[in-house]
Design a protein around this motif. Structure first.
Motif, PDB file in Angstrom:
ATOM      1  N   TYR B  46     -97.388  42.803 -51.459  1.00 16.70           N
ATOM      2  CA  TYR B  46     -96.662  42.186 -52.291  1.00 16.70           C
ATOM      3  C   TYR B  46     -96.525  40.499 -52.159  1.00 16.70           C
ATOM      4  O   TYR B  46     -96.294  40.480 -51.165  1.00 16.70           O
ATOM      5  N   TRP B  66     -91.085  41.158 -56.974  1.00 19.16           N
ATOM      6  CA  TRP B  66     -92.589  41.301 -56.602  1.00 19.16           C
ATOM      7  C   TRP B  66     -93.899  41.928 -57.447  1.00 19.16           C
ATOM      8  O   TRP B  66     -93.847  42.196 -58.389  1.00 19.16           O
ATOM      9  N   TYR B  68     -97.169  43.321 -56.800  1.00 20.67           N
ATOM     10  CA  TYR B  68     -98.745  44.577 -55.338  1.00 20.67           C
ATOM     11  C   TYR B  68    -100.007  43.818 -55.634  1.00 20.67           C
ATOM     12  O   TYR B  68    -100.423  43.711 -57.415  1.00 20.67           O
TER      13      TYR B  68
END
Lengths: 202, 297
Positions: B46, B66, B68
């Motif tokens: 992340y 965050w 991915y």
């Protein structure tokens, strides 16, 4: 005069895992064998003709007694070579060895600078065989295969010979010379070895 | 025609791997992070979108902070994305400890010379040891052909469909690329089910997600994206098997599975989901069936 520089081999082409670039890399690799062979033979000629005077018992305090560790004796090659992985493995070892010539050359020159050279060929020192003409992409199939097998055989023998020569020099220059037990408390005879100006026949 | 219902790989199952998981530091709750920082959480990478600290919500749930990126290199071959691969110089070696019966394992999108699978039972020892050669080396017999022969069509799928059933066995896989870089897109394993016989009339294809736009002057703009395989299998199924097959397909609905039309034909091996299964009871003992499978990218 320092040791001759050896041109490093190009990247080894990988038929199975780098298919997209294999043809280009194969061409570059084959072309790099020619200057590599010429430089390597010049390097060997330098080693072969500069016979280190291991009989000079001067100090070697400024010279690293540990000879360069080489992968030379581990080279696989010659007839009976199975293809693909063995061929790629051999060429990669050959290429890795080309990175070690500078280490060997520097060490050799340091020892030579300290010890000097013999005026004759040391009969005990291995003479390293030179490499023949390598296979080139301009050869027809039969000639290419013959050259490739000869070159592979010779490369294995030559690199093993270089490793043996370096080992010999290391032992001869840095090894302990034991002339037996000194049984007399008083040394009554003076040994004058004289000047080594004449050539000696073994 | 065989179908392998996939098993999700967990830390417990993947007991060993020579691929390190150290691309980035591990995410720590309440840690301090600046924009661009990448962290590993639960085998996924992340990237921080904003500066923050003292936050305990995990990156997989905190989409404000965050983003991915991808699975870690070690787990990329277990993330159901075939086009993103795990890689390692020389070999990829890993051991699975499924603790359940596994009689099939298929590796997809492989770049290597060979793949070896060894199954070891705690009581019997090695009960299976097989190697599949992927590289098309049939014509290589000397130095000349090594350098100049046409580049063989290397296989990218290694299927091991005849492993014995040992529920306590471990499975060690070695992907060997010699001096090159070994790559594996996906590893799928489980218990196979034979559902019938693949027949002529089966079709395959590629679905492209790329976009090609043509403006009013004829200029073309291409946005290159990934693609996936699809297949429409024509299968003969014995009538007494129909109910069982129907229950099986209900069970694997939305479960990534490997569909093997013919193990010797790579083009008939698809990893993905089935989208349609239809059976026509055509004869007293046999039904003509069509199974459409959409492959994963």
């Amino acid at each position: 005069m320092p040791y001759p520089i050896v041109t490093q081999l190009a990247d080894v082409p990988a038929r199975a895992t780098n298919t997209a670039n294999f043809s280009n890399e194969a061409t570059k690799f084959l072309d790099s064998l020619i200057p590599y062979r010429d430089d390597y033979n010049a390097f060997l000629a330098y080693i072969n003709t500069n016979q280190i005077n291991h009989l000079n018992f001067g100090t070697l305090v400024d010279v690293n007694p540990n000879r360069p560790t080489t992968v030379l004796s581990d080279v696989v090659g010659g007839t009976g070579l199975t293809y693909i992985l063995s061929v790629e493995g051999f060429y990669n070892k050959l290429r890795n060895a080309s990175f070690e010539y500078a280490l060997i050359g520097n060490w050799f020159d340091a020892v030579r600078s300290s010890q000097g050279v013999l005026p004759y060929v040391d009969p005990a020192c291995p003479i390293i065989p030179l490499l023949p003409e390598p296979h080139t992409r301009f050869q027809a199939k039969a000639a290419f295969n013959t050259s490739a097998v000869n070159f592979t055989n010779a490369a294995k023998a030559s690199l093993s010979g270089l490793s043996n020569a370096v080992t010999y020099l290391n032992t001869a220059c840095f090894g302990n010379d034991d002339y037996g037990a000194v049984t007399d408390a008083t040394i009554t005879v003076t040994l004058d070895c004289g000047l080594l100006t004449e050539s000696v026949t073994a | 025609m065989r179908v392998i219902k996939g098993i999700t790989t967990t830390d417990t199952i993947l007991s060993n791997s020579n691929i390190l998981e150290n691309e980035h530091p591990v995410w720590v709750a309440s840690g301090s992070y600046t924009v661009g920082n990448r962290r590993i959480y639960n085998h996924k990478i992340y990237e921080a979108l904003i500066n923050h600290s003292g936050i305990t919500s995990t990156p997989d749930t905190d989409k404000t902070r965050w983003l991915y990126i991808s699975s870690t290199n070690r787990y990329r071959m277990f993330d159901n994305v075939i086009s993103e691969y795990s890689s390692n110089t020389g070999t990829i070696t890993f051991t699975l400890n499924p603790s359940q019966v596994v009689d099939s394992i298929v590796l997809l999108n492989v770049v290597a010379v060979s793949v070896r699978v060894v199954m070891t039972d705690p009581l019997e020892g090695i009960v299976y040891d097989n190697t599949v050669q992927l590289a098309g080396y049939g014509s290589i017999s000397d130095y000349y052909t090594y350098f100049f022969a046409s580049l063989g069509d290397n296989k990218t799928v290694a299927a091991f469909l005849n492993m014995p059933q040992r529920p306590a066995a471990t499975i060690t896989v070695t992907v060997d690329a010699g001096t090159g870089v070994a790559q594996v897109g996906e590893v799928a394993y489980g218990l196979q089910k034979e559902i019938g016989r693949t027949t002529y009339g089966t079709s395959i294809g590629i679905k492209s997600y790329s976009r090609k736009e043509v403006d009013e002057f004829g200029n073309v703009t291409v946005v290159k994206r990934k693609n996936s395989k699809f297949a429409e299998y024509e299968i003969d199924i014995d009538n007494y098997m129909l109910a069982e097959v129907q229950r099986f397909f209900a069970d694997i609905d939305s479960v990534p599975s490997v569909f093997v039309g013919n193990p010797t034909m790579e083009e008939l091996v698809v990893f993905g989901f089935y989208s349609d299964f239809r059976a026509t009871i055509s004869f007293p003992t046999v039904s003509k069936c069509t199974l459409r499978v959409e492959g994963l990218i």
